[in-house]
Design a protein around this motif. Structure first.
Motif, short mmCIF file in Angstrom:
data_model
loop_
_atom_site.label_atom_id
_atom_site.label_comp_id
_atom_site.label_asym_id
_atom_site.label_seq_id
_atom_site.Cartn_x
_atom_site.Cartn_y
_atom_site.Cartn_z
N ALA A 81 -2.56 0.35 9.73
CA ALA A 81 -3.52 -0.73 9.58
C ALA A 81 -4.61 -0.66 10.63
O ALA A 81 -5.73 -1.07 10.40
CB ALA A 81 -2.79 -2.07 9.64
N HIS A 108 -11.35 5.76 -2.67
CA HIS A 108 -10.20 5.98 -1.78
C HIS A 108 -10.17 7.44 -1.36
O HIS A 108 -10.72 8.31 -2.02
CB HIS A 108 -8.89 5.59 -2.46
CG HIS A 108 -8.58 6.36 -3.72
ND1 HIS A 108 -9.28 6.18 -4.89
CD2 HIS A 108 -7.65 7.32 -3.98
CE1 HIS A 108 -8.80 6.98 -5.83
NE2 HIS A 108 -7.81 7.69 -5.30
N ASN A 110 -4.20 -4.02 -0.15
CA ASN A 110 -2.79 -3.68 -0.34
C ASN A 110 -2.52 -3.06 -1.71
O ASN A 110 -1.55 -3.39 -2.39
CB ASN A 110 -1.91 -4.92 -0.15
CG ASN A 110 -1.84 -5.34 1.29
OD1 ASN A 110 -2.03 -4.53 2.20
ND2 ASN A 110 -1.58 -6.62 1.52
N GLN A 153 -6.96 -8.49 5.59
CA GLN A 153 -6.68 -8.44 4.16
C GLN A 153 -7.81 -9.15 3.43
O GLN A 153 -8.33 -10.16 3.89
CB GLN A 153 -5.34 -9.12 3.84
CG GLN A 153 -4.12 -8.36 4.35
CD GLN A 153 -2.83 -9.00 3.88
OE1 GLN A 153 -2.81 -10.14 3.43
NE2 GLN A 153 -1.75 -8.26 4.00
N ARG A 170 -6.73 -0.25 1.24
CA ARG A 170 -5.78 -0.65 2.29
C ARG A 170 -5.83 -2.15 2.56
O ARG A 170 -4.80 -2.79 2.75
CB ARG A 170 -6.08 0.11 3.58
CG ARG A 170 -5.97 1.62 3.42
CD ARG A 170 -6.21 2.31 4.73
NE ARG A 170 -6.32 3.76 4.54
CZ ARG A 170 -6.57 4.61 5.52
NH1 ARG A 170 -6.74 4.18 6.76
NH2 ARG A 170 -6.66 5.91 5.26
N VAL A 189 -8.15 0.79 10.02
CA VAL A 189 -9.20 0.05 9.33
C VAL A 189 -10.08 -0.65 10.35
O VAL A 189 -9.62 -1.52 11.10
CB VAL A 189 -8.59 -0.97 8.35
CG1 VAL A 189 -9.68 -1.79 7.69
CG2 VAL A 189 -7.72 -0.27 7.32
N ALA A 235 -1.39 5.48 5.89
CA ALA A 235 -2.37 5.15 6.92
C ALA A 235 -1.90 3.91 7.65
O ALA A 235 -1.25 3.03 7.10
CB ALA A 235 -3.74 4.89 6.30
N LEU A 294 0.82 -1.20 0.00
CA LEU A 294 0.00 0.00 0.00
C LEU A 294 0.86 1.26 0.00
O LEU A 294 1.80 1.38 0.75
CB LEU A 294 -0.89 0.00 1.25
CG LEU A 294 -1.79 1.21 1.45
CD1 LEU A 294 -2.81 1.28 0.34
CD2 LEU A 294 -2.47 1.11 2.80
N LYS A 350 -11.72 2.92 2.61
CA LYS A 350 -10.43 2.32 2.98
C LYS A 350 -10.22 0.96 2.30
O LYS A 350 -9.32 0.20 2.66
CB LYS A 350 -10.34 2.19 4.50
CG LYS A 350 -10.33 3.55 5.19
CD LYS A 350 -10.25 3.44 6.70
CE LYS A 350 -10.24 4.82 7.35
NZ LYS A 350 -10.23 4.77 8.82
#
Length: 383
Positions: free
Chosen positions: A20, A238, A60, A88, A57, A23, A18, A14, A54
């Motif tokens: 992780a 995004h 990735n 993910q 994110r 999220v 930001a 990514l 998001k």
């Protein structure tokens, strides 16, 4: 034999700034979701994430992949993987093995769009923001059927200055309203009025065309604009990487207040760093209130100063309006922002919009969520 393979949607790390832990997952999120016809990326991401923008994110995605995303199709299975300690999303895609090394995947499916095509399609090619004089150089309808003032579908018309290398399908436009920045009062461009479509029958001087669609009456001196070859639906929701702040300039659809699935325009565009797929929060400006509940209401206490008018000669025309004096100067003591007895309430987020078309200084967006009615001049900013 059916064979399932798990492949990451993207491979690169990514590039958006930001952490992780920013999220947040939906409490009732599924472990996997089968994509169906009619889904949108926003709706799918909303099943897993509290903040759908998001989405890149948890895939990735890097910046290049946001601009040119891999496609997701009905029948694909989106799987949430938390084995690494960070959420993910991965894609479970069905393939058919024909022989060693060769697999067949369905090609007749349409990729899942970011937002509903039926809602935004008319605004992907119209309206059009142009410089004030640019339409003057566009191909022009110079005549139509004999004795006709207005032209309708099926009518043959004649066009001046029509190039032969830009296709035979054109939109018909007429200069419309000037878009004015609500803060600076600066003109941002001309919003041309879409009137209909035209098909070229014969090139020449003049060229001959036929009106195939008319949203409004079409006249001589209306202008032609080339139709875009392909509409873009595959951008990824995004957040902007920069701090964007703007205001809502117009609400479309004949409504005074806007809600979800309403199209609006804002006073920021490409030159401000906006691009298709950017998500912005919509905010209601906080008001000034007294620090002491027993005091008189702020909106009654701080009214605009009354203007003093010049004396009017009784011999002048009765209908002539008196002119306001220009000696009324800004008084910082009367500005509620400088009054220590007042406090400004915080701006409140009331919704989210997604930008789907950008011009240099103006953009169009679709309201994705709205907890309250959205009004003209409500602010928008990076979420």
């Amino acid at each position: 034999m059916l064979r399932y393979i798990i492949t990451p949607l993207v491979l690169a790390c990514l590039a958006l700034p930001a952490a992780a832990d920013d999220v947040q997952l939906q409490p009732d999120r599924p472990e996997r979701y089968v994509v169906v016809k009619g889904d949108t990326l926003w709706a799918i991401s909303g099943k897993f994430l509290k903040d759908p923008w998001k989405w890149p994110r948890v895939w990735n995605m890097n910046r290049a992949e946001i601009k040119n995303p891999h496609l997701i199709y009905p029948g694909d299975v989106v799987v949430l993987d938390t084995s690494s300690g960070e959420p993910q999303l991965r894609l479970l895609r069905e393939t058919v093995t024909l022989q060693p090394g060769i697999r067949e995947e369905p090609l007749d499916r349409e990729a899942v769009p970011s937002i509903s095509p039926s809602t935004i399609a008319p605004f992907l090619s119209r309206p059009l923001i142009v410089e004030a004089d640019s339409l003057k150089e566009s191909p022009t309808i110079i005549a139509g059927p004999q004795n006709r003032v207005a032209y309708a579908p099926g009518n043959k018309v004649y066009i001046d200055k029509l190039p032969e290398d830009q296709g035979n399908v054109w939109h018909i436009y007429r200069p419309g309203k000037i878009m004015v920045d609500p803060e600076t009062k600066e003109p941002l461009g001309l919003e041309a009025l879409y009137l209909g479509d035209l098909k070229v029958l014969k090139f020449g001087d003049p060229a001959t065309g036929e009106i195939t669609r008319a949203k409004e009456e079409i006249f001589s001196d209306d202008r032609l604009v080339k139709v875009e070859d392909k509409l873009q639906f595959n951008y990824i929701p995004h957040a902007p990487e920069s701090d964007i702040k703007g205001r809502i300039m117009a609400i479309y659809g004949g409504v005074a207040e806007a809600g979800a699935n309403t199209i609006i325009s804002i006073n920021k565009g490409k030159l401000d760093g906006l691009e298709e797929g950017h998500v912005l929060s919509i905010n209601r400006a906080g008001t000034y209130v007294s620090r002491k509940p027993t005091e008189k209401k702020a909106e009654e206490k701080f009214k605009l100063p009354e203007f003093r008018f010049k004396d009017v000669d009784p011999n002048e025309e009765k209908n002539k309006k008196p002119q306001a004096k220009t000696d009324e100067k800004y008084d910082p003591k009367k500005d509620p922002a400088n009054d220590k007895s007042l406090v400004k309430l915080p701006d409140e987020r009331i919704g989210l919009l997604m930008v789907f078309r950008t011009f240099d200084r103006v953009s169009y967006g679709l309201i994705m969520q709205a907890a309250e009615p959205v009004n003209l001049l409500d602010t928008v900013n990076t979420p």
